[in-house]
Enzyme design. Sequence first.
Site, mmCIF file in Angstrom:
data_model
loop_
_atom_site.group_PDB
_atom_site.id
_atom_site.type_symbol
_atom_site.label_atom_id
_atom_site.label_comp_id
_atom_site.label_asym_id
_atom_site.label_seq_id
_atom_site.Cartn_x
_atom_site.Cartn_y
_atom_site.Cartn_z
ATOM 1 N N CYS A 274 0.922 -1.083 0.104
ATOM 2 C CA CYS A 274 -0.064 0.037 0.070
ATOM 3 C C CYS A 274 0.897 1.372 -0.025
ATOM 4 O O CYS A 274 0.393 2.108 -0.967
ATOM 5 C CB CYS A 274 -0.923 0.026 1.272
ATOM 6 S SG CYS A 274 -2.273 -1.115 1.137
ATOM 7 N N PHE A 336 7.718 -8.224 4.494
ATOM 8 C CA PHE A 336 8.051 -6.629 4.565
ATOM 9 C C PHE A 336 8.020 -6.342 6.159
ATOM 10 O O PHE A 336 8.371 -5.151 6.589
ATOM 11 C CB PHE A 336 7.299 -5.769 3.750
ATOM 12 C CG PHE A 336 5.728 -5.907 4.319
ATOM 13 C CD1 PHE A 336 4.805 -6.786 3.820
ATOM 14 C CD2 PHE A 336 5.191 -4.650 4.798
ATOM 15 C CE1 PHE A 336 3.403 -6.711 4.104
ATOM 16 C CE2 PHE A 336 4.008 -4.638 5.280
ATOM 17 C CZ PHE A 336 2.858 -5.578 4.964
ATOM 18 N N LYS A 337 7.416 -7.115 6.857
ATOM 19 C CA LYS A 337 7.418 -6.929 8.208
ATOM 20 C C LYS A 337 7.095 -8.476 9.023
ATOM 21 O O LYS A 337 6.755 -9.254 8.127
ATOM 22 C CB LYS A 337 6.054 -5.977 8.787
ATOM 23 C CG LYS A 337 4.852 -6.360 8.159
ATOM 24 C CD LYS A 337 3.811 -5.575 8.374
ATOM 25 C CE LYS A 337 2.578 -5.726 9.384
ATOM 26 N NZ LYS A 337 1.695 -4.802 9.751
HETATM 27 C C1 UDX Z 1 -5.688 -4.681 -1.638
HETATM 28 C C2 UDX Z 1 -6.463 -3.903 -2.156
HETATM 29 O O1 UDX Z 1 -7.506 -4.330 -3.031
HETATM 30 C C3 UDX Z 1 -5.651 -2.855 -3.014
HETATM 31 O O2 UDX Z 1 -6.367 -1.790 -3.347
HETATM 32 C C4 UDX Z 1 -4.747 -2.427 -1.869
HETATM 33 O O3 UDX Z 1 -4.071 -1.197 -1.887
HETATM 34 C C5 UDX Z 1 -3.793 -3.351 -1.841
HETATM 35 O O4 UDX Z 1 -4.368 -4.456 -1.295
HETATM 36 P P1 UDX Z 1 -4.957 -7.407 -1.659
HETATM 37 O O5 UDX Z 1 -6.402 -7.867 -0.995
HETATM 38 O O6 UDX Z 1 -3.949 -7.175 -0.996
HETATM 39 O O7 UDX Z 1 -5.621 -5.957 -2.286
HETATM 40 O O8 UDX Z 1 -4.571 -7.659 -3.192
HETATM 41 P P2 UDX Z 1 -4.412 -9.226 -3.552
HETATM 42 O O9 UDX Z 1 -3.889 -10.146 -2.152
HETATM 43 O O10 UDX Z 1 -3.837 -9.129 -4.749
HETATM 44 O O11 UDX Z 1 -5.925 -9.694 -3.843
HETATM 45 C C6 UDX Z 1 -6.746 -9.383 -4.925
HETATM 46 C C7 UDX Z 1 -7.477 -10.488 -5.497
HETATM 47 O O12 UDX Z 1 -8.324 -10.123 -6.393
HETATM 48 C C8 UDX Z 1 -6.622 -11.499 -6.325
HETATM 49 O O13 UDX Z 1 -6.941 -12.928 -5.496
HETATM 50 C C9 UDX Z 1 -7.086 -11.785 -7.427
HETATM 51 O O14 UDX Z 1 -6.984 -12.905 -8.300
HETATM 52 C C10 UDX Z 1 -8.526 -10.971 -7.425
HETATM 53 N N1 UDX Z 1 -8.875 -10.604 -8.522
HETATM 54 C C11 UDX Z 1 -8.190 -9.555 -9.364
HETATM 55 C C12 UDX Z 1 -10.416 -10.864 -8.974
HETATM 56 O O15 UDX Z 1 -10.687 -11.604 -8.591
HETATM 57 N N2 UDX Z 1 -10.897 -10.276 -10.281
HETATM 58 C C13 UDX Z 1 -10.081 -9.354 -11.027
HETATM 59 O O16 UDX Z 1 -10.694 -8.908 -12.170
HETATM 60 C C14 UDX Z 1 -8.594 -8.998 -10.631
HETATM 61 C C1 UDX Z 2 -0.612 -0.151 6.028
HETATM 62 C C2 UDX Z 2 -1.596 0.629 7.069
HETATM 63 O O1 UDX Z 2 -0.959 0.426 8.129
HETATM 64 C C3 UDX Z 2 -2.672 0.243 6.994
HETATM 65 O O2 UDX Z 2 -3.892 1.039 7.759
HETATM 66 C C4 UDX Z 2 -3.324 -0.115 5.534
HETATM 67 O O3 UDX Z 2 -4.654 -0.387 5.369
HETATM 68 C C5 UDX Z 2 -2.589 -0.679 4.633
HETATM 69 O O4 UDX Z 2 -1.057 -0.110 4.643
HETATM 70 P P1 UDX Z 2 0.795 -2.668 6.234
HETATM 71 O O5 UDX Z 2 1.208 -2.299 5.049
HETATM 72 O O6 UDX Z 2 0.170 -3.961 6.257
HETATM 73 O O7 UDX Z 2 -0.636 -1.537 6.760
HETATM 74 O O8 UDX Z 2 1.834 -2.480 7.514
HETATM 75 P P2 UDX Z 2 2.326 -1.349 8.591
HETATM 76 O O9 UDX Z 2 2.317 -2.042 9.913
HETATM 77 O O10 UDX Z 2 1.617 -0.253 8.389
HETATM 78 O O11 UDX Z 2 3.801 -1.251 8.102
HETATM 79 C C6 UDX Z 2 4.179 -0.743 6.742
HETATM 80 C C7 UDX Z 2 5.663 -0.837 6.756
HETATM 81 O O12 UDX Z 2 6.348 0.185 7.604
HETATM 82 C C8 UDX Z 2 6.419 -2.068 7.021
HETATM 83 O O13 UDX Z 2 7.259 -2.197 6.297
HETATM 84 C C9 UDX Z 2 6.818 -1.829 8.413
HETATM 85 O O14 UDX Z 2 8.171 -2.655 8.955
HETATM 86 C C10 UDX Z 2 7.189 -0.330 8.377
HETATM 87 N N1 UDX Z 2 7.108 0.352 9.482
HETATM 88 C C11 UDX Z 2 6.120 0.568 10.284
HETATM 89 C C12 UDX Z 2 8.652 1.027 10.042
HETATM 90 O O15 UDX Z 2 9.548 0.693 9.372
HETATM 91 N N2 UDX Z 2 8.488 1.665 11.094
HETATM 92 C C13 UDX Z 2 7.328 1.921 11.825
HETATM 93 O O16 UDX Z 2 7.588 2.457 12.585
HETATM 94 C C14 UDX Z 2 6.183 1.180 11.514
#
Ligand code: UDX
Ligand code: UDX
Length: 450
Positions: A274, A336-337
Amino acid sequence: MNRNIVCIGAGYIGGPTMAVIAKMNPDRKVVVVDINASRIEAWNSPDFALPIYEPGLVDVVKEVRGRNLFFSTDIAAAVRECDIVFVGVNTPTKTFGRGAGMASDLQYWEATAREIKGYAEGDKIVIEKSTLPVRTAAAMEAILNDHAAHRFTVLSNPEFLAEGTAIRDLLEPDRVLIGGPQDEAGLAAIEEAVAIYATWVPRERILTTNVWSAELTKLAANAFLAQRVSSINAIAGLCEATGADVDEVARVIGADKRIGPKFLKAGPGFGGSCFKKDVLNLVYLCESFGLHTAAEYWHGVVKMNEHQQERIVSRLVREMFNTVANKRIALFGFAFKSDTGDTRETPAGAVARLLAEEHARLAITDPKALPNARRDLADLQDVVFEPDEYKAAEGADAIVLMTDWRHYPALDWRRLYDVMRKPALVFDTRNCLDAAALRAIGFRVLNIGK
Ligand code: UDX
Ligand code: UDX
């Protein structure tokens, strides 16, 4: 209007979110569909070998799968049977054409909108769960309602869960955000969406706004969090140059109630699907509205992040007598974490590639992310993937700790020291190990920001 729900997209967002919605709404049928059949098969696997790892997720799925939560590839049937459609498909950054490397690739999302329209046999509420550039809901509404036999109301309900704590974040959210059109149909749809969450989230934590505010809020919230990480990492570089200790600096900064202690941990930079994508989206939006200084400001957050990984590698090479060619370097952690197997945008990937350019031999270990690591680094030579930390360290000149897996501090570091080449170096990019204890064993120790 029936109360049933379909979610298109069974990924990191769709899967856990729908599992919790189904748990808390036993009277609703929740169907999660995906075009990826093997992913659906994994969600349905008899031994609960789910496609994503998330603490506590298996227990929720065990409780609700087959009761009121179902996983399927039959999108048409699911859309027909449900009046509320969540869309959680992925929206990767565009790799081609206008806005390449910056804007979101909306082709999946648009295809999904057309599918919903094609299969619908009645009015629907369509709820965006994916993070989308501002005003996408308006475009979606235009596609859905153009010459349509049924009425579609589009809401934005961005998800704030973080990976690794998804279930807890879903069960106890700081807030739930629902944006919708401010007309009669829109406000009624918002109430329908509020009702889904109100079964467990206190009403005052369910915030409603107009659609555009909701879409922009999600981008802005992630940009603010990413900005904090880049800010502390920028201070970390200065600490290394001057002899200050970034953890001490962060502790004191965070004690100021106006700033707060969270998201101030210096490290290898942020990863995850994200932060980078959303900040770049914001940059692109600012650019498109002629707000060049704002665009440049936010772009700095991403540039600082990339610089952090370059800095880690240059420092490591410098400390290893200016060459790592043919030296074995063990990366401890690739996710990534911690608490996730997700490797999207992981800083460990960037570090691995930079080290490979220096002709290092890499050994990568991670308790959950090795399958993804193997896929991500398939094009690199001289990499081994090793689930056992002690084997990964065998003959290594350095261990670079990339992910703060909870069990890493508790490993037998004396044993790790014994199997390494000397002088043995540890670069703890998460500052989670006991540096003094490591030094007492004989390690040379590097930390971020000290
Ligand atoms: C999410 C959010 O949707 C995205 O906007 C955010 O910023 C990143 O994370 P996430 O659930 O992490 O997505 O993505 P992913 O694990 O890739 O799952 C998306 C799923 O949608 C996949 O399993 C893919 O196969 C499915 N998909 C994609 C469909 O079913 N139909 C499509 O046309 C495209
Ligand atoms: C993030 C947002 O927190 C969440 O609200 C949104 O919906 C999706 O994106 P996520 O990416 O799952 O969630 O993980 P997050 O815990 O936010 O960490 C993001 C990255 O920042 C990781 O790589 C983490 O290691 C890093 N991080 C976080 C740091 O390096 N330092 C910190 O103090 C906190």
